[in-house]
Design an enzyme around this catalytic site. Structure first.
Site, mmCIF file in Angstrom:
data_model
loop_
_atom_site.group_PDB
_atom_site.id
_atom_site.type_symbol
_atom_site.label_atom_id
_atom_site.label_comp_id
_atom_site.label_asym_id
_atom_site.label_seq_id
_atom_site.Cartn_x
_atom_site.Cartn_y
_atom_site.Cartn_z
ATOM 1 N N HIS A 3 0.838 -1.253 -0.015
ATOM 2 C CA HIS A 3 0.029 0.007 -0.294
ATOM 3 C C HIS A 3 1.016 1.302 -0.051
ATOM 4 O O HIS A 3 1.979 1.235 0.899
ATOM 5 C CB HIS A 3 -0.842 -0.015 1.192
ATOM 6 C CG HIS A 3 -1.986 0.876 1.183
ATOM 7 N ND1 HIS A 3 -2.066 2.286 1.233
ATOM 8 C CD2 HIS A 3 -3.457 0.833 0.775
ATOM 9 C CE1 HIS A 3 -3.086 3.004 1.048
ATOM 10 N NE2 HIS A 3 -4.082 1.794 0.920
ATOM 11 N N ASP B 283 -7.828 -4.601 -0.723
ATOM 12 C CA ASP B 283 -8.645 -5.105 -1.879
ATOM 13 C C ASP B 283 -8.140 -6.469 -2.025
ATOM 14 O O ASP B 283 -8.878 -7.172 -2.782
ATOM 15 C CB ASP B 283 -7.804 -4.329 -2.997
ATOM 16 C CG ASP B 283 -8.028 -2.939 -3.297
ATOM 17 O OD1 ASP B 283 -9.384 -2.523 -3.110
ATOM 18 O OD2 ASP B 283 -7.333 -2.110 -3.212
HETATM 19 C C1 LIG Z 1 0.372 -0.210 -3.612
HETATM 20 C C2 LIG Z 1 1.612 -0.060 -4.341
HETATM 21 C C3 LIG Z 1 1.794 0.847 -5.651
HETATM 22 C C4 LIG Z 1 2.451 0.709 -3.325
HETATM 23 O O1 LIG Z 1 3.815 0.863 -3.768
HETATM 24 P P1 LIG Z 1 4.872 1.705 -3.000
HETATM 25 O O2 LIG Z 1 4.567 2.152 -1.861
HETATM 26 O O3 LIG Z 1 5.532 2.360 -4.203
HETATM 27 O O4 LIG Z 1 5.798 0.520 -2.805
HETATM 28 P P2 LIG Z 1 7.320 0.342 -3.460
HETATM 29 O O5 LIG Z 1 7.104 0.297 -5.027
HETATM 30 O O6 LIG Z 1 8.249 1.377 -3.046
HETATM 31 O O7 LIG Z 1 7.807 -1.181 -2.757
HETATM 32 C C5 LIG Z 1 8.752 -1.508 -1.997
HETATM 33 C C6 LIG Z 1 9.367 -2.858 -2.464
HETATM 34 O O8 LIG Z 1 8.406 -3.696 -2.289
HETATM 35 C C7 LIG Z 1 8.417 -4.413 -3.288
HETATM 36 N N1 LIG Z 1 6.640 -4.493 -3.694
HETATM 37 C C8 LIG Z 1 5.625 -3.671 -3.228
HETATM 38 N N2 LIG Z 1 4.366 -3.971 -3.540
HETATM 39 C C9 LIG Z 1 4.617 -5.270 -4.145
HETATM 40 C C10 LIG Z 1 3.550 -6.081 -4.623
HETATM 41 N N3 LIG Z 1 2.384 -5.951 -4.608
HETATM 42 N N4 LIG Z 1 4.362 -7.469 -4.881
HETATM 43 C C11 LIG Z 1 5.471 -7.535 -5.069
HETATM 44 N N5 LIG Z 1 6.523 -6.631 -4.495
HETATM 45 C C12 LIG Z 1 5.991 -5.524 -3.864
HETATM 46 C C13 LIG Z 1 8.721 -3.536 -4.400
HETATM 47 O O9 LIG Z 1 8.924 -4.265 -5.716
HETATM 48 C C14 LIG Z 1 9.781 -2.749 -3.835
HETATM 49 O O10 LIG Z 1 10.993 -3.657 -3.789
HETATM 50 P P3 LIG Z 1 12.479 -3.473 -4.080
HETATM 51 O O11 LIG Z 1 12.782 -2.460 -2.851
HETATM 52 O O12 LIG Z 1 13.099 -4.744 -3.883
HETATM 53 O O13 LIG Z 1 12.424 -2.526 -5.239
HETATM 54 C C15 LIG Z 1 2.229 -1.345 -4.634
HETATM 55 O O14 LIG Z 1 2.386 -1.983 -3.498
HETATM 56 C C16 LIG Z 1 1.309 -2.262 -5.436
HETATM 57 O O15 LIG Z 1 1.685 -1.882 -6.839
HETATM 58 N N6 LIG Z 1 0.781 -3.257 -5.152
HETATM 59 C C17 LIG Z 1 -0.242 -3.818 -5.849
HETATM 60 C C18 LIG Z 1 -1.590 -3.217 -6.510
HETATM 61 C C19 LIG Z 1 -2.555 -2.992 -5.405
HETATM 62 O O16 LIG Z 1 -2.892 -3.963 -4.549
HETATM 63 N N7 LIG Z 1 -3.031 -1.788 -5.140
HETATM 64 C C20 LIG Z 1 -4.096 -1.486 -4.064
HETATM 65 C C21 LIG Z 1 -3.653 -0.517 -3.287
HETATM 66 S S1 LIG Z 1 -4.769 -0.311 -2.098
#
Ligand SMILES: CC(C)(COP(=O)(O)OP(=O)(O)OC[C@H]1O[C@@H](n2cnc3c(N)ncnc32)[C@H](O)[C@@H]1OP(=O)(O)O)[C@@H](O)C(=O)NCCC(=O)NCCS
Length: 379
Positions: free
Chosen positions: A262, A316
């Site tokens: 998230h 979700d």
């Molecule tokens: C929600 C989301 C955009 C948050 O992203 P964020 O805060 O930018 O997190 P980051 O991209 O900084 O991730 C940090 C690390 O965790 C990993 N990570 C984050 N979410 C992940 C996921 N859903 N699956 C696998 N790895 C994940 C990233 O690859 C990153 O790894 P790294 O440090 O090796 O590069 C992301 O978690 C995501 O795309 N989730 C899936 C979609 C989803 O369920 N969205 C609904 C949110 S309510």
């Protein structure tokens, strides 16, 4: 260019003062009007939560009764709205149909003066009460089924399930849908809420403001995630024995697992904790599904591999599984989110109007500064 402070996506930029939803992502806290989401999920109903969000305080029993009656009285939509839904292609996404119908409500209930507080209150109630009717009607129309009129004896949540399926849900299912509505009702200055406030800040009519918010929620980066959880589970996690292997491959390829992580919560989303427990109870009492068994295995495997990074299942992940179990079509998951979030959008719209200033950010201009006009014959 002078001194410009460019913040892509306005991340972290404070664009308004608000007293509606409080989020602390580091500690996993969500409060509506100061009240913890855990308490609201346990003790409140969607109707009461709407009152709290709109008017800033919990209602007395008499106030709640009167408010609930007001909502029930405006659930039905004009026949012209159903005609519009009938005229849309069956294959269109229900979020687009919802946006069109919400905007069209503004032609049935024209309200150009948004300084009229009573008029604003009435519009907010009508929007909150009628969105479930629109979503259910579109689903039935596209399937060639008769539209079911609202049942005023049912709660907001139970009535939605009834209008969708034709069946009056049992208490457990009604309560589960009710809690899902409570959990999704408000979440601070997210994209759709911001959109609604921006449209509202122009003093546009309330139906245009909420239609704008619906459009904003429809995108996959915002409200569409719960649909994508289901698509991902169905496409990639078909064999329970291979969940760990498939997950490992996705992590190695740096693919994001839908329903995990998230942007705001760096510990477990408090809404996910609540829904996880309710989902477990539902699947225990109403029978498990192969998809739920796979999802639980995925959750365990993901905890081993991603837990250390603070990546947990989000709201979700569970809402999609619950809605699937209730027989709700996957493309209705985001409309169901909208049916709930319209409470927060409406509260923000009213708050925006209390101390309005039109949103007008600026840009960093990167184009040509002195280009010559060349006559068409010479190009
Ligand atoms: C929600 C989301 C955009 C948050 O992203 P964020 O805060 O930018 O997190 P980051 O991209 O900084 O991730 C940090 C690390 O965790 C990993 N990570 C984050 N979410 C992940 C996921 N859903 N699956 C696998 N790895 C994940 C990233 O690859 C990153 O790894 P790294 O440090 O090796 O590069 C992301 O978690 C995501 O795309 N989730 C899936 C979609 C989803 O369920 N969205 C609904 C949110 S309510």
């Amino acid at each position: 260019m002078g001194d410009v402070n460019f913040v892509p996506g306005l991340a972290g930029v404070v664009a308004a003062k608000s007293a509606i939803g409080f989020i602390n992502g580091q500690e996993g806290i969500l409060r509506y009007r100061g009240i913890r989401i855990e308490a609201l999920a346990e003790k409140s109903t969607f109707e009461e939560t709407v009152y709290l969000l709109l008017f800033g305080a919990l209602p007395t029993a008499a106030e709640l009764k009167a408010f609930d009656a007001e909502l029930r009285a405006v659930r039905a939509v004009p026949d012209g709205i159903i005609d519009i839904l009938r005229s849309l292609p069956d294959g269109g996404h229900p979020m687009v149909a919802l946006q069109a119908a919400v905007a069209a409500l503004g032609t049935f209930y024209p309200q150009m003066d948004v300084t009229d507080r009573d008029g604003n209150r009435a519009a907010a109630l009508r929007l909150i009460a009628s969105m479930p009717t629109i979503v259910a009607a579109f689903d039935r129309v596209r399937k060639g089924e008769d539209v079911i009129a609202p049942d005023d004896d049912l709660s907001h949540a139970a009535n939605f399930v009834y209008m969708l399926t034709g069946e009056r849900p049992d208490d457990q299912v009604s309560r589960l849908v009710d809690v899902c509505l409570v959990l999704h009702a408000e979440h601070g200055f997210n994209a759709s809420t911001f959109t609604g406030r921006v449209v509202g800040s122009t003093l546009a009519n309330p139906y245009s403001a909420i239609a704008g918010a619906v459009g904003s929620l429809s995108g996959p980066l915002h409200g569409g995630a719960n649909e994508r959880v289901l698509h991902m589970l169905r496409a990639h996690f078909t064999d329970i024995e291979k969940v760990g292997e498939v997950l490992g491959g996705m992590i190695d390829r740096k693919e994001k697992i839908m329903g995990l992580g998230h942007r705001v919560y760096k510990v477990k989303d408090p809404r996910a904790t609540i829904l996880q427990k309710m989902a477990a109870d539902l699947f225990e009492s109403h029978g498990s599904t192969p998809l739920y068994d796979i999802a639980r295995t995925l959750e365990e495997e993901a905890a081993k591999r991603l837990g250390a990074k603070g990546i947990y299942p989000n709201v979700d992940f569970y809402s999609g599984l619950v809605y699937e179990k209730l027989g709700i079509e996957v493309d209705l998951f985001t409309p169901l989110f909208a049916i709930s979030r319209v409470a927060g959008w409406s509260a923000h719209w009213l708050e925006q109007l209390e101390d309005n200033r039109i949103y007008r950010p600026t840009q960093m201009y990167t184009g040509e500064t002195d280009a010559e006009y060349v006559d068409i014959a010479d190009r």
